[in-house]
Design a protein around this motif. Structure first.
Motif, mmCIF file in Angstrom:
data_model
loop_
_atom_site.group_PDB
_atom_site.id
_atom_site.type_symbol
_atom_site.label_atom_id
_atom_site.label_comp_id
_atom_site.label_asym_id
_atom_site.label_seq_id
_atom_site.Cartn_x
_atom_site.Cartn_y
_atom_site.Cartn_z
ATOM 1 N N GLY A 164 -34.805 -2.247 45.096
ATOM 2 C CA GLY A 164 -34.373 -1.845 43.766
ATOM 3 C C GLY A 164 -35.495 -1.262 42.930
ATOM 4 O O GLY A 164 -36.665 -1.236 43.324
ATOM 5 N N THR A 165 -35.128 -0.786 41.768
ATOM 6 C CA THR A 165 -36.102 -0.172 40.863
ATOM 7 C C THR A 165 -37.109 -1.214 40.379
ATOM 8 O O THR A 165 -36.769 -2.379 40.181
ATOM 9 N N PRO A 166 -38.362 -0.795 40.174
ATOM 10 C CA PRO A 166 -39.400 -1.738 39.738
ATOM 11 C C PRO A 166 -39.099 -2.324 38.350
ATOM 12 O O PRO A 166 -38.774 -1.596 37.408
ATOM 13 N N ILE A 167 -39.231 -3.646 38.252
ATOM 14 C CA ILE A 167 -38.963 -4.383 37.023
ATOM 15 C C ILE A 167 -40.180 -5.245 36.683
ATOM 16 O O ILE A 167 -40.813 -5.813 37.565
ATOM 17 N N VAL A 168 -40.482 -5.343 35.398
ATOM 18 C CA VAL A 168 -41.535 -6.249 34.928
ATOM 19 C C VAL A 168 -40.980 -7.066 33.773
ATOM 20 O O VAL A 168 -40.376 -6.502 32.841
ATOM 21 N N TYR A 201 -37.967 -9.325 26.739
ATOM 22 C CA TYR A 201 -38.160 -7.904 27.053
ATOM 23 C C TYR A 201 -38.517 -7.717 28.524
ATOM 24 O O TYR A 201 -39.351 -8.453 29.077
ATOM 25 N N PHE A 202 -37.896 -6.708 29.142
ATOM 26 C CA PHE A 202 -38.229 -6.253 30.485
ATOM 27 C C PHE A 202 -38.556 -4.762 30.424
ATOM 28 O O PHE A 202 -38.107 -4.057 29.516
ATOM 29 N N SER A 203 -39.309 -4.296 31.409
ATOM 30 C CA SER A 203 -39.486 -2.852 31.579
ATOM 31 C C SER A 203 -38.863 -2.437 32.899
ATOM 32 O O SER A 203 -38.778 -3.216 33.848
ATOM 33 N N LEU A 204 -38.418 -1.188 32.950
ATOM 34 C CA LEU A 204 -37.735 -0.652 34.121
ATOM 35 C C LEU A 204 -38.270 0.740 34.397
ATOM 36 O O LEU A 204 -38.299 1.587 33.500
ATOM 37 N N ASP A 205 -38.699 0.979 35.635
ATOM 38 C CA ASP A 205 -39.229 2.291 36.028
ATOM 39 C C ASP A 205 -38.194 3.026 36.867
ATOM 40 O O ASP A 205 -37.872 2.605 37.988
#
Length: 462
Positions: A101-105, A143-147
């Protein structure tokens, strides 16, 4: 004691809940919380939002419902060998692992309730506590980030079109990062700095530096591990990867320190500024350089100025720091003293085009000029290209928001404003704005608030 100076992009407003990065029950549950928000990036560009009637942009914060089509199948964290499979909880190499899956932080929690803020790894927030109990104790916005750099553009466009904000008339676009941050408020800027640095680190590091195998994400995006260490990896005939033992700094996000210094003459009334060959014309700033192994910050200040301009400095004094997410630097600001009698060399460094002393009067004239710290869109691209070796002719997918100066006016609107105002001459040179630590060092010294100042004459007793 006075509070430390907090620069733009600093402040780190989130409680990062670092002890919960290995807790898949918490992470897989908090993703679905109604308050959870997502910062989306594509090739380093943040997703920003603006209303049709507004001139400025802000950092877009999508809901989990908005981005769910881009997240792949559940579980999102602690993924097992097969799709849809939850990894065993007793395998350290699979703690909050994301293999597909897409990178998540997971960035952290913005605690807005001052009466219940400051979650700590105590019993009510422990990773060993039931995830539902932990989440019930959390007050604020996760909060999460999605690339989405590797997601088909059509899929991304569809998600953005269906997002709740878009349906309400908000425009969502990916923007050149330096241009975008010029219109961010301090909270958004600090949030952006963390997110972009983490997005970049995960994007750049795809292979194990010890054995060359692909790496995978652990700890909700805060650790990378060699895929040869997966329990099901076929390592027949291979030597064990050196990362199987010990602690390795390349497995964790890194921040590279850069010293940046405002050099003041012995009278306290002149400042030394330089111009990089790749910078826009008439743009001058403080000199800077990476710290090297075996150096203190003060050592690096002295070495960089000697190597770049042939200038010996002394009395090095710390001012403040600034996170700089291009890609993941910490700018460490200093003042230092040098003599104007020393010759300034520009033939020592391949990048330095010119360096010269400016008087306080000259600096103040530029700071007080309407355009003294304002860069055009092309200037902005040129500065970015000098660092990232990108194409300066490429048009950013954003408004003309000034990358550094915080100019929130779109390019066409700014031209109209300029035409309506009385014409004025261009400043003799330009310096960075207060959103960059170089601008802070210059401005604070010029206005007598920091750095080395002229000594006032002593008065005798009457």
């Amino acid at each position: 004691m006075a509070e430390a100076y907090v620069n733009f992009l600093g402040g780190s407003p989130l409680n990062r809940l670092s002890w919960l990065r290995t807790s898949q029950p918490f992470l897989n549950a908090i993703v679905h919380a109604p308050t959870t928000r997502w910062l989306v990036f594509k090739e380093g560009q943040p997703l920003v939002q603006s209303r049709p009637s507004a001139s400025n942009q802000s950092l877009a914060r999508l809901t989990t419902t908005d981005v769910k089509p881009l997240l792949g199948s559940e579980p999102f964290f602690s993924q097992g060998e097969r799709e849809g499979e939850l990894a065993p909880s007793d395998v350290p190499g699979l703690e909050a692992a994301r293999l597909r899956g897409t990178p998540i932080v997971f960035l952290g929690l913005h605690e807005t309730d001052t009466n219940s803020a400051d979650a700590l790894p105590s019993s009510e927030f422990s990773a060993k506590t039931n995830a539902d109990a932990v989440i019930s104790n959390i007050k604020g916005t996760p909060y999460f980030s999605l690339d989405v750099s590797d997601v088909a553009q059509s899929e991304v466009d569809q998600v953005l079109h269906n997002a709740a904000a878009s349906q309400e008339g908000t425009e969502l676009v990916f923007s050149e990062p330096r241009a975008a941050m010029g219109s961010f408020d301090p909270f958004e800027a600090a949030l952006f700095a963390e997110a972009r640095s983490m997005i970049d680190w995960n994007a750049r590091n795809k292979y194990c530096p010890s054995c060359g195998s692909p790496v995978y994400s652990l700890w909700a995006g805060w650790k990378l591990s060699c895929s040869s260490l997966l329990p099901w990896a076929d390592n027949a005939g291979k030597r064990p990867c050196p990362t199987a033992r010990g602690l390795h700094n390349f497995a964790h996000p890194r921040t590279d320190a850069v010293v940046i210094m405002a050099v003041i003459d012995e009278s306290g009334d002149k400042i030394l500024l330089g111009r990089n060959k790749k910078w826009p014309g008439k743009f001058y700033s403080c000199m800077a350089g990476f710290i090297e192994p075996g150096e203190s910050f003060e050592d690096a200040v002295k070495r960089e100025l000697w190597e770049e301009a042939g200038v010996k400095v002394w009395n090095v004094r710390y001012h403040s720091t600034q996170p700089w997410p291009y890609p993941a630097n910490l700018m460490v600001g200093f003042y230092a003293v040098a003599s104007t009698s020393q010759p300034i060399r520009t033939d020592l460094d391949n990048e330095l085009d010119e360096a010269r002393w400016y008087t306080r009067e000259e600096i103040l004239a530029v700071l007080n000029h309407r355009d003294g710290t304002t860069l055009t869109r092309r200037d902005h691209r040129q500065l970015a290209a000098s660092v990232e070796k990108s194409n300066t002719n490429q048009q950013p997918n954003s408004s003309g928001a000034n990358a550094l100066a915080g100019d929130a006016v779109k390019e066409g609107e700014k031209a109209a404003v300029d035409a309506a105002q009385e014409p004025s001459e261009s400043p003799p040179f330009k310096v960075p704005p207060m959103t960059a630590i170089a601008g802070v060092l210059i401005n604070e010294w010029a206005r007598g608030r920091a750095g080395f100042q002229p000594e006032l004459p002593k008065r005798g007793n009457l």
